[in-house]
Design a protein around this motif. Structure first.
Motif, short mmCIF file in Angstrom:
data_model
loop_
_atom_site.label_atom_id
_atom_site.label_comp_id
_atom_site.label_asym_id
_atom_site.label_seq_id
_atom_site.Cartn_x
_atom_site.Cartn_y
_atom_site.Cartn_z
N GLY A 92 0.82 -1.21 0.00
CA GLY A 92 0.00 0.00 0.00
C GLY A 92 0.85 1.25 0.00
O GLY A 92 2.08 1.19 -0.02
N VAL A 93 0.18 2.38 0.06
CA VAL A 93 0.87 3.68 0.06
C VAL A 93 1.22 4.04 1.49
O VAL A 93 0.38 3.93 2.38
N MET A 94 2.47 4.44 1.71
CA MET A 94 2.93 4.77 3.06
C MET A 94 4.08 5.76 3.00
O MET A 94 4.56 6.08 1.92
N THR A 95 4.50 6.21 4.17
CA THR A 95 5.63 7.14 4.22
C THR A 95 6.94 6.36 4.15
O THR A 95 6.96 5.13 4.29
N ASN A 96 8.02 7.10 3.96
CA ASN A 96 9.33 6.46 3.86
C ASN A 96 9.73 5.79 5.17
O ASN A 96 10.36 4.74 5.16
N LYS A 97 9.33 6.36 6.30
CA LYS A 97 9.70 5.77 7.59
C LYS A 97 8.96 4.45 7.83
O LYS A 97 9.53 3.48 8.32
N GLU A 98 7.67 4.42 7.46
CA GLU A 98 6.90 3.19 7.62
C GLU A 98 7.42 2.09 6.71
O GLU A 98 7.50 0.92 7.10
#
Length: 131
Positions: A110-116
């Motif tokens: 899925g779509v997520m942030t770079n940290k996740e």
């Protein structure tokens, strides 16, 4: 339209520069996910998915500082374009302003942030930088 994500980011950018409170953009599943991330990270005040017609729209309430009327979003930069896709592995995940901003990554989970994405040890397509 060849690049709906760039159109979405440009509509947000234009609304910010015109000091609008609310902006409407055509909806898609990817845009909905990006909007949720922007809300979770505190870059926008609120959002609402309006189902009208086959596509629907997203109403985004922009977040401004109450004292000096500066928007929470300083820059929105589109990284991966239809003509030149940018992918990254989890080991060389981009850091936006040394960790102060976020990169939005489209992964297999899925779509997520770079940290996740780095925590889950998965890479993907770098959609945009937000700071």
């Amino acid at each position: 339209m060849t690049d709906p994500i760039a159109d979405y980011l440009t509509r947000l950018r234009n609304a910010i520069s015109a000091k609008h409170r609310v902006v409407e953009v055509p909806a898609s599943n990817l845009k909905k996910e990006i909007t949720k991330i922007l809300f979770d990270k505190g870059y926008i005040l609120n959002y609402k998915f309006v189902e009208d017609g086959p596509q629907g729209t997203i109403k985004v309430a922009l977040k401004y500082d109450s004292v000096n009327k500066v928007n929470a979003i300083k820059k929105l930069i589109r990284v991966s374009t239809p003509g030149l896709r940018k992918y990254t592995g989890y080991k060389d995940m981009p850091r936006v302003i040394n960790g102060l901003g976020i990169a939005i990554i489209s992964t297999s989970k899925g779509v997520m942030t770079n940290k996740e994405a780095a925590e889950l040890k998965i890479g993907g397509e770098v959609l945009c930088y937000v700071y």
